[in-house]
Design a protein around this motif. Structure first.
Motif, PDB file in Angstrom:
ATOM      1  N   TRP A   1      44.245  28.287  44.938  1.00 27.19           N
ATOM      2  CA  TRP A   1      42.989  27.749  44.400  1.00 27.19           C
ATOM      3  C   TRP A   1      41.797  28.363  45.130  1.00 27.19           C
ATOM      4  CZ3 TRP A   1      41.923  25.727  39.982  1.00 27.19           C
ATOM      5  CH2 TRP A   1      42.889  25.025  39.273  1.00 27.19           C
ATOM      6  N   ASN A   2      41.889  28.503  46.460  1.00 22.49           N
ATOM      7  CA  ASN A   2      40.773  29.082  47.229  1.00 22.49           C
ATOM      8  C   ASN A   2      40.504  30.515  46.779  1.00 22.49           C
ATOM      9  OD1 ASN A   2      40.545  26.745  48.636  1.00 22.49           O
ATOM     10  ND2 ASN A   2      41.782  27.438  50.383  1.00 22.49           N
ATOM     11  N   ILE A   3      41.577  31.282  46.625  1.00 19.28           N
ATOM     12  CA  ILE A   3      41.411  32.687  46.235  1.00 19.28           C
ATOM     13  C   ILE A   3      40.816  32.769  44.820  1.00 19.28           C
ATOM     14  CG2 ILE A   3      42.671  34.821  45.703  1.00 19.28           C
ATOM     15  CD1 ILE A   3      44.658  34.023  47.909  1.00 19.28           C
ATOM     16  N   LEU A   4      41.315  31.913  43.923  1.00 21.90           N
ATOM     17  CA  LEU A   4      40.839  31.953  42.537  1.00 21.90           C
ATOM     18  C   LEU A   4      39.357  31.566  42.456  1.00 21.90           C
ATOM     19  CD1 LEU A   4      41.645  32.374  39.562  1.00 21.90           C
ATOM     20  CD2 LEU A   4      42.188  29.940  39.455  1.00 21.90           C
ATOM     21  N   ARG A   5      39.014  30.488  43.175  1.00 23.85           N
ATOM     22  CA  ARG A   5      37.604  30.031  43.190  1.00 23.85           C
ATOM     23  C   ARG A   5      36.696  31.158  43.668  1.00 23.85           C
ATOM     24  NH1 ARG A   5      38.953  24.856  44.705  1.00 23.85           N
ATOM     25  NH2 ARG A   5      39.186  25.524  46.853  1.00 23.85           N
ATOM     26  N   GLU A   6      37.087  31.775  44.774  1.00 26.91           N
ATOM     27  CA  GLU A   6      36.305  32.855  45.367  1.00 26.91           C
ATOM     28  C   GLU A   6      36.178  34.012  44.377  1.00 26.91           C
ATOM     29  OE1 GLU A   6      33.897  33.887  48.100  1.00 26.91           O
ATOM     30  OE2 GLU A   6      34.924  31.946  48.108  1.00 26.91           O
ATOM     31  N   THR A   7      37.270  34.349  43.723  1.00 24.03           N
ATOM     32  CA  THR A   7      37.285  35.492  42.788  1.00 24.03           C
ATOM     33  C   THR A   7      36.387  35.226  41.580  1.00 24.03           C
ATOM     34  OG1 THR A   7      39.552  35.941  43.438  1.00 24.03           O
ATOM     35  CG2 THR A   7      38.817  36.962  41.395  1.00 24.03           C
TER      36      THR A   7
ATOM     37  N   ILE B   1      34.167  30.430  33.362  1.00 24.21           N
ATOM     38  CA  ILE B   1      33.816  29.261  34.175  1.00 24.21           C
ATOM     39  C   ILE B   1      35.102  28.535  34.549  1.00 24.21           C
ATOM     40  CG2 ILE B   1      32.513  27.098  34.266  1.00 24.21           C
ATOM     41  CD1 ILE B   1      30.714  28.185  32.086  1.00 24.21           C
ATOM     42  N   LEU B   2      35.284  28.356  35.842  1.00 24.77           N
ATOM     43  CA  LEU B   2      36.462  27.611  36.312  1.00 24.77           C
ATOM     44  C   LEU B   2      36.088  26.135  36.302  1.00 24.77           C
ATOM     45  CD1 LEU B   2      39.304  27.678  37.576  1.00 24.77           C
ATOM     46  CD2 LEU B   2      38.212  27.943  39.812  1.00 24.77           C
ATOM     47  N   LEU B   3      36.869  25.318  35.577  1.00 25.86           N
ATOM     48  CA  LEU B   3      36.451  23.929  35.355  1.00 25.86           C
ATOM     49  C   LEU B   3      37.160  22.931  36.257  1.00 25.86           C
ATOM     50  CD1 LEU B   3      36.513  24.254  31.489  1.00 25.86           C
ATOM     51  CD2 LEU B   3      34.462  23.960  32.866  1.00 25.86           C
TER      52      LEU B   3
ATOM     53  N   ALA C   1      40.832  27.802  27.973  1.00 29.15           N
ATOM     54  CA  ALA C   1      42.215  28.265  28.167  1.00 29.15           C
ATOM     55  C   ALA C   1      42.800  27.621  29.409  1.00 29.15           C
ATOM     56  CB  ALA C   1      42.253  29.788  28.312  1.00 29.15           C
ATOM     57  N   ARG C   2      44.129  27.515  29.398  1.00 30.74           N
ATOM     58  CA  ARG C   2      44.865  27.007  30.562  1.00 30.74           C
ATOM     59  C   ARG C   2      45.727  28.137  31.101  1.00 30.74           C
ATOM     60  NH1 ARG C   2      50.163  23.196  30.669  1.00 30.74           N
ATOM     61  NH2 ARG C   2      51.043  25.300  30.563  1.00 30.74           N
ATOM     62  N   LEU C   3      45.566  28.409  32.400  1.00 27.01           N
ATOM     63  CA  LEU C   3      46.320  29.504  33.014  1.00 27.01           C
ATOM     64  C   LEU C   3      47.231  28.949  34.102  1.00 27.01           C
ATOM     65  CD1 LEU C   3      43.331  32.033  33.284  1.00 27.01           C
ATOM     66  CD2 LEU C   3      45.001  31.815  31.424  1.00 27.01           C
ATOM     67  N   ASN C   4      48.499  29.252  34.001  1.00 25.54           N
ATOM     68  CA  ASN C   4      49.506  28.724  34.924  1.00 25.54           C
ATOM     69  C   ASN C   4      49.374  29.367  36.301  1.00 25.54           C
ATOM     70  OD1 ASN C   4      51.852  27.661  36.025  1.00 25.54           O
ATOM     71  ND2 ASN C   4      53.202  29.136  35.006  1.00 25.54           N
TER      72      ASN C   4
END
Ligand SMILES: Cc1ncc(COP(=O)(O)O)c(C=O)c1O
Length: 371
Positions: free
Chosen positions: A291-297, A305-307, A348-351
């Motif tokens: 989650w940290n890496i994804l948020r940062e990216t 937009i990451l929700l 969209a939902r990404l696993n």
């Protein structure tokens, strides 16, 4: 008489048959393994690979003579009942499950269907059911083929006979509470495990479940053995539990003993030493790190937009664009999309429950094209 699995630690043997995950041959996006790997579509629809990676590092085998455990199991073997109750008690001594009945099914899916059947047969009238969107719409989508029940579905009602309430929710991981206007709230807790509650992983061990008359779990969402379908519900009302069991027995004539054996072996292993704690710590840390890496990216990405910030899935919006087309053309990524959850096409939902190499590739693709 049911012949059921007996606890036998000798069933757990170490093997060296599987390739190590550090073997570069296992990383299918390694250009040395497949020169065009980066061009291949990255599938982020579903699958519980993060846990599989953990089990691969353990290399635990189950073996038993083919002649044993040959009888069928209609409502779950006594040993399965005992282990599931014991496991919950160990993880959460304050949980209020002792006075509730335990009903097993072929996956939480069958258990949810069985509960709908049970409520219908208890109330003996057509049901109004609801789900808050975005949400897990298995039941509304299944109503037309559930010929045993009469029900109509409307999303986002504050009053209804039944609300199927996933908490944490699928797709966005949000925690939900029951609404007073709903007669039966079905607490779908298949994602209620510490690794899926990023803000407070200790919540499941403190939750009492006191207000919950019907609480549904799925072992595969915890341990990753999603091919070994096994779900269950704690149900307070014995009449509802009876009807729900009747549904399972008549629809599939009970459960598969092989799937029970796999889950019982896992539960016994969890309850030895600190195995569950170690397993869960690894899951919590791996997912939080992702989650940290994804948020940062995605911080520097103006088109996505990451929700959300917790759970097994990233729930995103691609404003002004159809998420399916945009993700495929820009990143060669496939997910599942808003309409499946009652939302519009720009969601969209990404696993995120991926093998490490898949997650790394996901981030690599986002970084290469973002900014
Ligand atoms: C919220 C929710 N409930 C129930 C299910 C069904 O679980 P099972 O695979 O055990 O049938 C799923 C599956 O992903 C889910 O996301």
């Amino acid at each position: 008489m049911l012949l059921y699995y007996k606890s036998n630690p000798s069933m757990l043997v170490r093997s060296t048959q599987l390739p190590s995950l550090s073997d570069p041959k296992f990383n299918y996006y390694n250009p040395l393994v497949d020169p065009i790997a980066h061009e291949r579509v990255l599938q982020l629809e579903r699958g519980i690979f993060m846990q599989e990676e953990y089990w691969r590092s353990k290399l635990i085998n189950i073996s038993y003579p083919i002649s044993s455990m040959t009888r069928y199991s209609l409502t779950g073997s006594p040993k399965l009942h005992e282990l599931v109750r014991k496991f919950h008690k160990l993880q959460n001594p304050n949980a209020d499950f002792d006075q509730k009945e335990l009903v097993f099914g072929v996956g939480a899916t069958q258990v949810l269907h069985a509960i709908l059947y049970a409520i219908y047969h208890k109330l003996k009238r057509k049901l109004l059911i609801t789900v808050r969107t975005p949400g897990y719409l298995d039941i509304p989508e299944t109503i037309p083929v559930l010929h045993t029940c009469q029900a109509t579905y409307q999303p986002n009602l504050t009053y209804a006979d039944v609300e199927f309430m996933a908490t944490p929710n699928n797709p966005d991981g949000r925690l939900q509470t029951a609404q007073p206007g709903v007669l039966y709230t079905v607490y779908d807790r298949i994602n209620f495990w510490p690794c899926y509650i990023g803000d407070d992983p200790s919540l499941p061990s403190r939750h009492t479940f006191k207000e919950e008359d019907i609480t549904v779990f799925s072992l595969p969402k915890l341990n990753g053995f999603s091919g070994s379908r096994l779900g269950y519900a704690f149900i307070r009302d014995p009449e509802l539990a009876h009807y729900a069991r009747f549904y399972v027995v008549t629809q599939t004539h009970g459960l598969s003993i092989d799937s029970e054996i796999r889950h019982m072996t896992c539960l016994e292993w969890f309850m030895k030493d600190n195995n569950y704690q170690n397993f869960m710590r690894t899951m919590v840390e791996t997912l939080q790190n992702r989650w940290n890496i994804l948020r940062e990216t995605l911080k520097s990405n103006s088109e996505i937009i990451l929700l959300n910030s917790q759970g097994p899935n990233a729930w995103i919006q691609t404003p002004g664009k159809r998420a399916k087309d945009f993700l495929r053309s820009s990143y060669n990524i496939v997910g599942t999309y808003g309409p499946e959850y009652g939302a519009s096409e720009d969601y969209a939902r990404l696993n995120l429950l991926l093998f490490t190499y898949q997650f790394n590739e996901f981030i690599r693709r986002l970084r290469n094209t973002s900014g």
